[in-house]
Design a protein around this motif. Structure first.
Motif, PDB file in Angstrom:
ATOM      1  N   PHE A 307      18.448  -2.414  11.605  1.00 33.77           N
ATOM      2  CA  PHE A 307      19.040  -1.194  11.044  1.00 33.77           C
ATOM      3  C   PHE A 307      18.032  -0.061  10.881  1.00 33.77           C
ATOM      4  O   PHE A 307      18.411   1.082  10.636  1.00 33.77           O
ATOM      5  N   GLU A 308      16.728  -0.370  10.992  1.00 35.86           N
ATOM      6  CA  GLU A 308      15.700   0.640  10.747  1.00 35.86           C
ATOM      7  C   GLU A 308      15.863   1.826  11.692  1.00 35.86           C
ATOM      8  O   GLU A 308      16.011   1.663  12.901  1.00 35.86           O
ATOM      9  N   GLY A 309      15.784   3.016  11.141  1.00 35.00           N
ATOM     10  CA  GLY A 309      15.839   4.216  11.957  1.00 35.00           C
ATOM     11  C   GLY A 309      17.227   4.609  12.429  1.00 35.00           C
ATOM     12  O   GLY A 309      17.394   5.626  13.102  1.00 35.00           O
ATOM     13  N   VAL A 310      18.224   3.785  12.117  1.00 26.07           N
ATOM     14  CA  VAL A 310      19.599   4.073  12.544  1.00 26.07           C
ATOM     15  C   VAL A 310      20.301   4.850  11.434  1.00 26.07           C
ATOM     16  O   VAL A 310      20.234   4.470  10.257  1.00 26.07           O
ATOM     17  N   ARG A 311      20.957   5.925  11.804  1.00 30.39           N
ATOM     18  CA  ARG A 311      21.669   6.715  10.804  1.00 30.39           C
ATOM     19  C   ARG A 311      22.764   5.880  10.151  1.00 30.39           C
ATOM     20  O   ARG A 311      23.390   5.048  10.805  1.00 30.39           O
ATOM     21  N   ARG A 312      23.006   6.118   8.876  1.00 32.24           N
ATOM     22  CA  ARG A 312      23.964   5.299   8.137  1.00 32.24           C
ATOM     23  C   ARG A 312      25.350   5.307   8.753  1.00 32.24           C
ATOM     24  O   ARG A 312      26.044   4.307   8.760  1.00 32.24           O
ATOM     25  N   GLU A 313      25.732   6.461   9.309  1.00 33.80           N
ATOM     26  CA  GLU A 313      27.067   6.523   9.914  1.00 33.80           C
ATOM     27  C   GLU A 313      27.132   5.731  11.220  1.00 33.80           C
ATOM     28  O   GLU A 313      28.212   5.427  11.712  1.00 33.80           O
ATOM     29  N   ASP A 314      25.948   5.397  11.784  1.00 29.53           N
ATOM     30  CA  ASP A 314      25.926   4.638  13.034  1.00 29.53           C
ATOM     31  C   ASP A 314      25.708   3.142  12.815  1.00 29.53           C
ATOM     32  O   ASP A 314      25.848   2.351  13.746  1.00 29.53           O
ATOM     33  N   VAL A 315      25.326   2.762  11.586  1.00 33.33           N
ATOM     34  CA  VAL A 315      25.021   1.353  11.301  1.00 33.33           C
ATOM     35  C   VAL A 315      26.207   0.446  11.622  1.00 33.33           C
ATOM     36  O   VAL A 315      26.050  -0.635  12.188  1.00 33.33           O
ATOM     37  N   LYS A 316      27.420   0.907  11.293  1.00 35.73           N
ATOM     38  CA  LYS A 316      28.611   0.078  11.501  1.00 35.73           C
ATOM     39  C   LYS A 316      28.928  -0.138  12.971  1.00 35.73           C
ATOM     40  O   LYS A 316      29.741  -1.005  13.315  1.00 35.73           O
ATOM     41  N   GLN A 317      28.285   0.663  13.854  1.00 34.05           N
ATOM     42  CA  GLN A 317      28.536   0.513  15.287  1.00 34.05           C
ATOM     43  C   GLN A 317      27.721  -0.624  15.896  1.00 34.05           C
ATOM     44  O   GLN A 317      27.985  -1.063  17.011  1.00 34.05           O
ATOM     45  N   ILE A 318      26.706  -1.099  15.169  1.00 36.25           N
ATOM     46  CA  ILE A 318      25.867  -2.197  15.676  1.00 36.25           C
ATOM     47  C   ILE A 318      26.628  -3.505  15.493  1.00 36.25           C
ATOM     48  O   ILE A 318      27.016  -3.870  14.386  1.00 36.25           O
ATOM     49  N   LYS A 319      26.833  -4.207  16.583  1.00 34.11           N
ATOM     50  CA  LYS A 319      27.675  -5.411  16.559  1.00 34.11           C
ATOM     51  C   LYS A 319      26.883  -6.658  16.168  1.00 34.11           C
ATOM     52  O   LYS A 319      25.797  -6.903  16.692  1.00 34.11           O
ATOM     53  N   PHE A 320      27.450  -7.423  15.251  1.00 37.80           N
ATOM     54  CA  PHE A 320      26.892  -8.720  14.859  1.00 37.80           C
ATOM     55  C   PHE A 320      27.933  -9.798  15.169  1.00 37.80           C
ATOM     56  O   PHE A 320      29.132  -9.586  14.993  1.00 37.80           O
ATOM     57  N   LYS A 321      27.456 -10.933  15.637  1.00 41.39           N
ATOM     58  CA  LYS A 321      28.343 -12.073  15.870  1.00 41.39           C
ATOM     59  C   LYS A 321      28.837 -12.591  14.519  1.00 41.39           C
ATOM     60  O   LYS A 321      28.058 -12.766  13.587  1.00 41.39           O
ATOM     61  N   SER A 322      30.128 -12.826  14.411  1.00 40.71           N
ATOM     62  CA  SER A 322      30.672 -13.333  13.155  1.00 40.71           C
ATOM     63  C   SER A 322      30.732 -14.853  13.176  1.00 40.71           C
ATOM     64  O   SER A 322      30.844 -15.473  14.239  1.00 40.71           O
ATOM     65  N   LYS A 323      30.655 -15.441  12.018  1.00 37.34           N
ATOM     66  CA  LYS A 323      30.751 -16.900  11.903  1.00 37.34           C
ATOM     67  C   LYS A 323      32.117 -17.370  12.399  1.00 37.34           C
ATOM     68  O   LYS A 323      33.116 -16.654  12.309  1.00 37.34           O
ATOM     69  N   SER A 324      32.160 -18.587  12.907  1.00 34.88           N
ATOM     70  CA  SER A 324      33.434 -19.165  13.322  1.00 34.88           C
ATOM     71  C   SER A 324      34.063 -19.903  12.136  1.00 34.88           C
ATOM     72  O   SER A 324      33.453 -20.032  11.073  1.00 34.88           O
ATOM     73  N   ASP A 325      35.263 -20.409  12.353  1.00 31.55           N
ATOM     74  CA  ASP A 325      35.946 -21.160  11.285  1.00 31.55           C
ATOM     75  C   ASP A 325      35.221 -22.473  10.971  1.00 31.55           C
ATOM     76  O   ASP A 325      35.384 -23.039   9.892  1.00 31.55           O
ATOM     77  N   LYS A 326      34.413 -22.941  11.938  1.00 21.75           N
ATOM     78  CA  LYS A 326      33.701 -24.218  11.746  1.00 21.75           C
ATOM     79  C   LYS A 326      32.345 -24.034  11.064  1.00 21.75           C
ATOM     80  O   LYS A 326      31.684 -25.017  10.730  1.00 21.75           O
ATOM     81  N   ALA A 327      31.925 -22.790  10.889  1.00 23.28           N
ATOM     82  CA  ALA A 327      30.607 -22.532  10.302  1.00 23.28           C
ATOM     83  C   ALA A 327      30.537 -22.985   8.849  1.00 23.28           C
ATOM     84  O   ALA A 327      31.526 -22.956   8.121  1.00 23.28           O
ATOM     85  N   LYS A 328      29.338 -23.410   8.459  1.00 23.25           N
ATOM     86  CA  LYS A 328      29.112 -23.851   7.083  1.00 23.25           C
ATOM     87  C   LYS A 328      28.113 -22.926   6.402  1.00 23.25           C
ATOM     88  O   LYS A 328      27.247 -22.335   7.050  1.00 23.25           O
ATOM     89  N   GLU A 329      28.243 -22.821   5.112  1.00 24.82           N
ATOM     90  CA  GLU A 329      27.366 -21.940   4.351  1.00 24.82           C
ATOM     91  C   GLU A 329      25.959 -22.528   4.283  1.00 24.82           C
ATOM     92  O   GLU A 329      25.758 -23.668   3.889  1.00 24.82           O
ATOM     93  N   LEU A 330      24.972 -21.718   4.698  1.00 27.22           N
ATOM     94  CA  LEU A 330      23.579 -22.165   4.612  1.00 27.22           C
ATOM     95  C   LEU A 330      22.953 -21.693   3.305  1.00 27.22           C
ATOM     96  O   LEU A 330      22.289 -22.464   2.608  1.00 27.22           O
ATOM     97  N   TYR A 331      23.208 -20.414   2.979  1.00 28.61           N
ATOM     98  CA  TYR A 331      22.561 -19.882   1.776  1.00 28.61           C
ATOM     99  C   TYR A 331      23.335 -18.669   1.267  1.00 28.61           C
ATOM    100  O   TYR A 331      23.576 -17.711   2.004  1.00 28.61           O
ATOM    101  N   ASN A 332      23.727 -18.745  -0.014  1.00 30.71           N
ATOM    102  CA  ASN A 332      24.386 -17.627  -0.686  1.00 30.71           C
ATOM    103  C   ASN A 332      23.437 -17.153  -1.778  1.00 30.71           C
ATOM    104  O   ASN A 332      23.324 -17.779  -2.836  1.00 30.71           O
ATOM    105  N   PRO A 333      22.701 -16.056  -1.544  1.00 28.38           N
ATOM    106  CA  PRO A 333      21.673 -15.631  -2.503  1.00 28.38           C
ATOM    107  C   PRO A 333      22.230 -15.292  -3.878  1.00 28.38           C
ATOM    108  O   PRO A 333      21.567 -15.506  -4.892  1.00 28.38           O
ATOM    109  N   PHE A 334      23.448 -14.797  -3.908  1.00 28.39           N
ATOM    110  CA  PHE A 334      24.061 -14.418  -5.178  1.00 28.39           C
ATOM    111  C   PHE A 334      24.185 -15.634  -6.099  1.00 28.39           C
ATOM    112  O   PHE A 334      23.925 -15.558  -7.301  1.00 28.39           O
ATOM    113  N   GLU A 335      24.549 -16.787  -5.491  1.00 32.57           N
ATOM    114  CA  GLU A 335      24.703 -18.014  -6.273  1.00 32.57           C
ATOM    115  C   GLU A 335      23.380 -18.762  -6.409  1.00 32.57           C
ATOM    116  O   GLU A 335      22.964 -19.140  -7.499  1.00 32.57           O
ATOM    117  N   GLU A 336      22.698 -18.982  -5.268  1.00 29.77           N
ATOM    118  CA  GLU A 336      21.496 -19.822  -5.247  1.00 29.77           C
ATOM    119  C   GLU A 336      20.366 -19.247  -6.102  1.00 29.77           C
ATOM    120  O   GLU A 336      19.760 -19.952  -6.903  1.00 29.77           O
TER     121      GLU A 336
END
Length: 351
Positions: A307-336
């Protein structure tokens, strides 16, 4: 001439591409600079007289598709920066001819995947045919099972079978000599039985250098994380250290719930699942807290670099692979981390 692929690299003045000259059976991988002042491609560091026609074509294609190129710009921390044009003849090696045939046969149905394939090739260093063939072979192995084509078309089935053979052959290639119209190849002898056994199965042993790995930084965890970017977007792979500075990519894929835009959170939950034809890897028994926390924060750090150097309005255009239904939680910082450190972490979304 026809340019099948052009990408601008975000936060740099570099543009890369792939062009085919069907009349002369030539193809070109190229990387050039873009002028910050005029927005046009410049021929700095390129032999102008030798590639005059190609340079004119590249410039015209870049200006013609400028808007699309800007919208589809890529992030790369490892892209070589020196300008170059690499020319090869389609008939110089079977792997070239097979890739050219693949382009003609399935390009329209696999455009995004072929774009990812070409981007990964251009993200590698090569200055001669041997290195290029090995880079092509490595990426064929990486992507070939993801291509969509008619499995009842015997010609296409044969094409993909031949590509696999040539790709695996390329891994041990040392030299090529031309004897009249034929090719004589010299290959190294594989003497490591475990690696041969792993490559004979569906698991592909892909060795990579430490420079492309973000280490966990703990002696007890001899591994690291590699950023991967191909359709449908950014994700991470855990990498196992083999020896010295050499690592192996594993099937342990790490991703966020991008479908719900969680990759835009300040501290998103990280998930794991098995993905790709790499060496298998299991999370340490008991779900070791320190291991999971180390992996999480390395992934989070690499995510923020994207995200570095990317304008905030353009950040949402960067594509990330989403977890599948079979994915398991590795780490939830809010809880852990709240449990471990008794802290309250705010989850903040980019706006």
């Amino acid at each position: 001439m026809k340019t099948n692929f052009i990408k601008e690299i975000i936060r740099s003045n570099i543009v890369v591409g792939f062009t085919i000259d069907e009349r002369n059976n030539n193809f070109y991988f190229w990387r050039v600079y873009k002028s910050n002042k005029t927005g046009k491609l410049i021929d700095k560091g390129i032999k102008r007289t030798e590639y005059k026609k190609l340079l004119r074509h590249m410039g015209e294609e870049f200006l013609l598709n400028r808007l699309i190129i800007v919208l589809q710009a890529k992030v790369s921390e490892t892209m070589p920066k020196a300008p170059f044009i690499f020319k090869a003849n389609i008939l110089d090696h079977p792997i070239y001819e097979l890739i050219y045939t693949m382009f003609r046969k399935i390009h329209l149905d696999n455009k995004n995947l072929i774009d990812d394939f070409l981007f990964d090739v251009l993200n590698s260093s090569f200055d001669d045919s041997i290195k290029l063939i090995k880079v092509l072979g490595k990426n064929i192995i990486k992507y070939i099972d993801e291509f969509e084509y008619n499995k009842e078309d015997l010609e296409l089935v044969s094409l993909f079978d031949l590509m696999k053979v040539e790709a695996y052959n390329s891994l041990s290639l040392i030299s090529i000599s031309k004897i009249q119209s034929d090719i004589l190849e010299t290959h190294s002898f594989q003497i490591d039985p475990p690696k041969i056994r792993e490559m004979a199965n569906t698991d592909v042993l892909e060795l990579i250098d430490q420079k492309k790995i973000s280490s966990l930084g703990k002696k007890s965890f001899k591994g690291g994380v590699k950023v991967d970017n191909h359709e449908p977007g950014y994700h991470f792979h855990y990498c196992r250290r083999e020896k010295g500075t050499t690592y192996t990519i594993t099937r342990l894929s790490l991703c966020y719930n991008a479908d719900m835009n969680e990759h835009l959170f300040k501290l998103p939950t990280l998930y794991w699942e098995k993905h790709g034809d790499y060496i298998d890897f299991n999370i340490p028994s008991g779900g070791n807290y320190d291991f999971r926390r180390s992996v999480y924060h390395i992934c989070n750090s690499e995510r923020m670099k994207i995200f570095e150097g990317v304008r905030r309005e353009d950040v949402k255009q960067i594509k990330f692979k989403s977890k599948s239904d079979k994915a398991k939680e590795l780490y939830n910082p809010f809880e852990e981390e709240r449990k471990k450190n008794k802290k309250n972490y705010l989850v903040v979304m980019y706006k």
